[in-house]
Design a protein around this motif. Structure first.
Motif, mmCIF file in Angstrom:
data_model
loop_
_atom_site.group_PDB
_atom_site.id
_atom_site.type_symbol
_atom_site.label_atom_id
_atom_site.label_comp_id
_atom_site.label_asym_id
_atom_site.label_seq_id
_atom_site.Cartn_x
_atom_site.Cartn_y
_atom_site.Cartn_z
ATOM 1 N N THR A 50 0.962 -1.003 -0.231
ATOM 2 C CA THR A 50 -0.126 0.027 0.148
ATOM 3 C C THR A 50 0.730 1.321 0.233
ATOM 4 O O THR A 50 1.930 1.262 0.219
ATOM 5 N N PRO A 51 0.412 2.186 -0.509
ATOM 6 C CA PRO A 51 1.219 3.369 0.084
ATOM 7 C C PRO A 51 2.104 3.866 1.230
ATOM 8 O O PRO A 51 3.304 4.445 0.576
ATOM 9 N N LEU A 52 1.118 3.621 2.526
ATOM 10 C CA LEU A 52 1.545 3.835 3.675
ATOM 11 C C LEU A 52 2.599 2.905 3.605
ATOM 12 O O LEU A 52 3.802 3.337 4.557
ATOM 13 N N GLN A 53 2.813 1.212 3.223
ATOM 14 C CA GLN A 53 3.184 0.709 3.561
ATOM 15 C C GLN A 53 5.077 1.034 2.582
ATOM 16 O O GLN A 53 5.845 0.924 3.670
ATOM 17 N N SER A 54 4.823 1.164 1.732
ATOM 18 C CA SER A 54 5.936 1.540 1.104
ATOM 19 C C SER A 54 6.839 2.564 1.757
ATOM 20 O O SER A 54 7.827 3.075 1.620
ATOM 21 N N ILE A 55 5.790 4.285 2.275
ATOM 22 C CA ILE A 55 6.601 4.972 3.462
ATOM 23 C C ILE A 55 7.163 4.641 4.214
ATOM 24 O O ILE A 55 8.151 4.771 4.757
ATOM 25 N N VAL A 56 6.741 3.751 4.796
ATOM 26 C CA VAL A 56 7.190 3.097 5.902
ATOM 27 C C VAL A 56 8.628 2.788 5.658
ATOM 28 O O VAL A 56 9.830 2.687 6.378
ATOM 29 N N ARG A 57 8.470 1.301 4.682
ATOM 30 C CA ARG A 57 9.698 0.659 4.342
ATOM 31 C C ARG A 57 10.802 2.020 3.625
ATOM 32 O O ARG A 57 12.079 1.719 4.257
ATOM 33 N N HIS A 58 10.457 2.802 2.922
ATOM 34 C CA HIS A 58 11.681 3.489 2.722
ATOM 35 C C HIS A 58 12.226 4.442 3.744
ATOM 36 O O HIS A 58 13.526 4.670 3.796
ATOM 37 N N GLU A 59 11.798 5.096 4.764
ATOM 38 C CA GLU A 59 11.826 5.120 5.884
ATOM 39 C C GLU A 59 12.815 4.404 7.094
ATOM 40 O O GLU A 59 13.869 4.987 7.467
ATOM 41 N N TYR A 60 12.638 3.176 7.299
ATOM 42 C CA TYR A 60 13.433 2.149 7.764
ATOM 43 C C TYR A 60 14.828 2.116 6.637
ATOM 44 O O TYR A 60 15.751 1.579 7.004
ATOM 45 N N PHE A 61 14.627 1.956 5.605
ATOM 46 C CA PHE A 61 15.624 2.057 4.215
ATOM 47 C C PHE A 61 16.698 2.492 4.461
ATOM 48 O O PHE A 61 17.947 2.601 4.368
ATOM 49 N N LEU A 62 15.799 3.983 4.948
ATOM 50 C CA LEU A 62 17.019 5.560 5.414
ATOM 51 C C LEU A 62 17.570 4.947 6.332
ATOM 52 O O LEU A 62 18.566 5.790 6.998
ATOM 53 N N ALA A 63 16.503 4.087 7.540
ATOM 54 C CA ALA A 63 17.254 5.148 8.961
ATOM 55 C C ALA A 63 18.301 3.730 9.062
ATOM 56 O O ALA A 63 20.045 3.939 9.184
ATOM 57 N N GLY A 64 18.379 2.846 8.442
ATOM 58 C CA GLY A 64 19.704 1.303 7.736
ATOM 59 C C GLY A 64 20.484 1.975 7.219
ATOM 60 O O GLY A 64 21.749 1.637 7.197
ATOM 61 N N ARG A 65 20.900 2.868 5.956
ATOM 62 C CA ARG A 65 21.573 3.481 5.304
ATOM 63 C C ARG A 65 22.686 4.494 6.331
ATOM 64 O O ARG A 65 24.320 4.209 5.735
ATOM 65 N N VAL A 66 21.602 4.938 6.874
ATOM 66 C CA VAL A 66 22.160 6.094 8.072
ATOM 67 C C VAL A 66 23.109 5.067 9.048
ATOM 68 O O VAL A 66 23.963 6.244 9.308
ATOM 69 N N GLY A 67 22.959 4.292 9.204
ATOM 70 C CA GLY A 67 23.411 3.309 10.362
ATOM 71 C C GLY A 67 23.219 3.552 11.904
ATOM 72 O O GLY A 67 23.877 3.586 12.526
ATOM 73 N N VAL A 68 21.849 4.268 11.824
ATOM 74 C CA VAL A 68 21.186 4.266 12.783
ATOM 75 C C VAL A 68 21.698 3.501 14.224
ATOM 76 O O VAL A 68 20.896 2.697 14.016
ATOM 77 N N ARG A 69 22.251 3.359 15.182
ATOM 78 C CA ARG A 69 22.345 2.738 16.463
ATOM 79 C C ARG A 69 21.187 3.311 17.454
ATOM 80 O O ARG A 69 20.627 4.176 17.439
ATOM 81 N N GLN A 70 20.950 2.501 18.755
ATOM 82 C CA GLN A 70 20.142 2.312 19.910
ATOM 83 C C GLN A 70 21.060 3.563 20.317
ATOM 84 O O GLN A 70 22.075 3.389 20.757
ATOM 85 N N GLY A 71 20.409 4.223 20.904
ATOM 86 C CA GLY A 71 20.337 5.523 21.548
ATOM 87 C C GLY A 71 21.043 7.099 20.703
ATOM 88 O O GLY A 71 21.467 7.902 21.777
ATOM 89 N N ALA A 72 21.310 6.424 19.559
ATOM 90 C CA ALA A 72 21.330 7.956 18.585
ATOM 91 C C ALA A 72 20.711 8.718 18.572
ATOM 92 O O ALA A 72 20.194 8.687 18.703
ATOM 93 N N ARG A 73 21.460 9.955 18.859
ATOM 94 C CA ARG A 73 20.803 11.286 18.453
ATOM 95 C C ARG A 73 20.374 11.852 16.710
ATOM 96 O O ARG A 73 22.054 12.343 16.288
ATOM 97 N N LEU A 74 19.733 11.631 16.134
ATOM 98 C CA LEU A 74 19.562 12.325 15.201
ATOM 99 C C LEU A 74 18.811 13.546 14.924
ATOM 100 O O LEU A 74 18.220 13.775 15.420
ATOM 101 N N LEU A 75 19.160 14.412 13.874
ATOM 102 C CA LEU A 75 18.590 15.564 13.184
ATOM 103 C C LEU A 75 17.772 15.208 12.104
ATOM 104 O O LEU A 75 18.152 14.915 10.987
ATOM 105 N N ASP A 76 16.489 16.184 12.244
ATOM 106 C CA ASP A 76 15.635 15.142 10.956
ATOM 107 C C ASP A 76 15.593 16.603 10.552
ATOM 108 O O ASP A 76 14.773 17.872 10.726
ATOM 109 N N CYS A 77 16.143 17.187 9.336
ATOM 110 C CA CYS A 77 15.609 18.107 8.518
ATOM 111 C C CYS A 77 14.961 18.879 7.853
ATOM 112 O O CYS A 77 14.761 18.673 6.663
#
Length: 230
Positions: free
Chosen positions: A127-154
């Protein structure tokens, strides 16, 4: 509809050129003639199609129309109550401030699109919503985010991506937006979803961030830097 489907265009033209009494008599005779079932179905189909196209056009243009109205109201506020036109910088700042406070487009976009104001490629069966959430998870994986990290969303909009990424990774996300309404609405949604300890919305300009250097482990932007000055 009966007049159109039961009489040829030539007869319609002749009918309209008759004297009013005769035209009324002929029109009543035509209108009282039963309409064929096929004509009814075709007319109803065309009407439904026209209504659907109109609804789609209204929905697709809602954001642009409301944004234009919002900016027009800001401009009128500047002209009526703002500083003199000669003070260009102050006038511009007042205008931008009015746009930020008078955000009329966001509620409409949220109603039709959700809280993640971006697109994503769709895989088969998504669904459109599922594709959007998957895209956001993919982005988090590419950034290499770990638990407790501090991120900035611009340029976070209502913070939908920030909450999804924080929920997925366990990171803490600070998100900035130029719209005061979006910041307030986003913080409300974070509290509603129990994410207020991990996601904070800040009313700020991503070109003039109010944070010290080295405050974050990673920075990301989704469909926002394309709307910033060069």
């Amino acid at each position: 509809v009966a007049l159109w489907w039961l009489t040829p265009p030539l007869k319609v033209a002749m009918l309209l050129t008759n004297p009013p009494p005769q035209m009324l008599t002929e029109f009543k005779a035509v209108a009282s003639t039963p309409v064929p079932l096929g004509a009814k179905i075709l007319a109803a189909s065309l009407l439904a199609l026209a209504i659907g196209l109109l609804a789609a056009m209204l929905f697709l243009s809602a954001k642009a129309c409301c944004r234009g109205f919002s900016r027009a109201m800001g401009f009128l506020h500047v002209v009526r109550w703002g500083p003199g036109i000669g003070d260009v910088e102050t006038t511009a700042n007042t205008f931008v401030s009015m746009v930020d406070r008078c955000d009329m487009a966001t509620p409409i976009v949220e109603c039709g699109w959700g809280t993640s104001f971006h697109f994503a490629e769709r895989h088969c069966g998504e669904t459109p919503l599922q594709s959007i959430v998957r895209h956001e998870y993919f982005l988090a994986g590419r950034v290499g985010v770990r638990q407790g990290a501090r991120l900035l969303d611009c340029g976070c909009g209502l913070g939908g991506p920030a909450r999804n990424i924080a929920r997925f990774t366990g990171a803490r996300v600070t998100a900035v937006t130029r719209s005061r309404y979006q910041a307030e609405r986003g913080n409300y949604l974070s509290r509603k979803e129990g994410m207020q300890d991990r996601v904070e919305m800040v009313h700020a300009d991503l070109m003039k961030l109010p944070f010290p250097d080295a405050s974050f482990d990673a920075v990301y932007a989704i469909d926002s830097t394309c709307r910033t000055p060069d």
